[in-house]
Scaffold this active site. Sequence first.
Site, PDB file in Angstrom:
ATOM      1  N   ASP A   1      44.280  46.626  39.377  1.00 35.94           N
ATOM      2  CA  ASP A   1      43.032  47.178  39.918  1.00 35.94           C
ATOM      3  C   ASP A   1      42.734  46.670  41.322  1.00 35.94           C
ATOM      4  OD1 ASP A   1      42.573  48.610  37.638  1.00 35.94           O
ATOM      5  OD2 ASP A   1      40.982  47.310  36.863  1.00 35.94           O
TER       6      ASP A   1
ATOM      7  N   ASP B   1      29.908  42.218  33.984  1.00 37.56           N
ATOM      8  CA  ASP B   1      30.339  41.514  35.189  1.00 37.56           C
ATOM      9  C   ASP B   1      29.762  42.108  36.462  1.00 37.56           C
ATOM     10  OD1 ASP B   1      31.717  39.532  33.874  1.00 37.56           O
ATOM     11  OD2 ASP B   1      33.501  40.788  33.647  1.00 37.56           O
TER      12      ASP B   1
ATOM     13  N   ARG C   1      31.350  33.849  36.839  1.00 35.29           N
ATOM     14  CA  ARG C   1      30.947  34.876  37.817  1.00 35.29           C
ATOM     15  C   ARG C   1      30.048  34.334  38.926  1.00 35.29           C
ATOM     16  NH1 ARG C   1      35.270  37.535  36.986  1.00 35.29           N
ATOM     17  NH2 ARG C   1      35.248  39.064  35.321  1.00 35.29           N
TER      18      ARG C   1
ATOM     19  N   SER D   1      42.434  44.750  28.756  1.00 35.54           N
ATOM     20  CA  SER D   1      41.796  44.275  29.974  1.00 35.54           C
ATOM     21  C   SER D   1      41.383  42.839  29.683  1.00 35.54           C
ATOM     22  CB  SER D   1      40.584  45.149  30.273  1.00 35.54           C
ATOM     23  OG  SER D   1      39.690  44.438  31.076  1.00 35.54           O
TER      24      SER D   1
END
Length: 413
Positions: free
Chosen positions: A27, A137, A108, A187
């Site tokens: 990605d 996210d 994050r 993922s």
Amino acid sequence: MKQKISSYEAQPEKVNKVLLLFSGGLDTSCMIKWIEQKYDAEVITLTVDVGQPGIDLKATKQKALKLGAKKAFIVDAKKEFAQEYIAKAIKLNALYQGEYPLSTAIARPLKAKHAVKIAEQENVDAIAHGSTGKGNDQVRFDISITTLDPKMKIIAPVREWSMGRDEELKFAKKHGIPLPTNKGEYSTDENIWGKSSECGILEHPQESPPEDVFQFVTIPEKAPDKSEIVEIEFEKGIPIKLNGKLYELHKLVQKLNLIGGKHAVGIIDHMEDRVVGLKSREVYECPAATILLKAHKDLEKFTSTIHQNKVKPLIDQKWGEMAYYGLWFDPLMKSLESFADKMNEAVSGKVKVKLYKGKATVVGRESKNALYDLNLATYDKKQTFNQLASPGFIELFGLQTKLINQIQGGLDG
Ligand code: ARG
């Protein structure tokens, strides 16, 4: 280009330079080219090392540069992640919905912080990240980045590009982006606090996760037949020693991941409520987190009063939820942390945890601050607890329950 409704979303005509949070996967590799084309902008990348196992940072940097990034930054944040993020999660017994140790969630804000720092230093117009438009996210990145730098704009290509996997593979092929060697069924997101897996067969909650999902842990069927006991020593709520040996927290966590993983500890399979309203099936591998959170909670309970022990789970639950929701930089977090810090001043001592075929069980604890008193608790003759005082206490403690039953003639009849 799709219409943008939020003030913080980057408008292509206003963007010349973009910092992309780059993992090195398919990605974010496609994103380098996609941003260059769609935004007609220069791309620089940042890869934050939070202990993703197996990541080759040199190769990741080379890959970014080869794909056209003008600069590729790498930041080793393992120690900072452990000391500033994991340590808090331990003190706050952080488990979202009672199950998920927030491994992805707490990394994050750390990535956002480093991204903003480099973005300001490099004078970029926007920060780009790889999150989709359906998960948590994006919420965490967007809120954290724009809180730390209210002028910063954001690009989340996956929210915009509407490419399916086949199209993405075609795009990659066309632009000379190396195609993934695995089938890309899952993922994933990894760091030293754990690994999350989604997608593929995992989207069918009725199916048990296939063995090939697991990378941090052995499956219980293949775990050793012999149990192993680990001893963790805490100082003021923070693990400092493993089996009698001093470690920096990030190293202790990494070591414990290996030991716990071998015994199949830390597999979590649950239905999760995302911030955006979706329910999703999540599979996690969090060996060290599972062991440390169990050990910490046990020791905290051992060294705190019954009253502290009743309130602390409320604080913990709120902190975990705020971290999950991406509200790391809200001042409430610091308030809750102060509560936990104060209470954890007493949380020092040792905990023994037995690891056996997927289970981590606390089997012993000791602390100079323990409120346990053998002379009070023992059934031996030498005991000091005043049993003669108990009936007086019981008379008053049960008073209202007795009264209401007399007045109402018994609750079930
Ligand atoms: N559901 C978890 C969270 O929101 C994990 C998401 C991680 N992403 C992934 N691609 N597995 O924190």
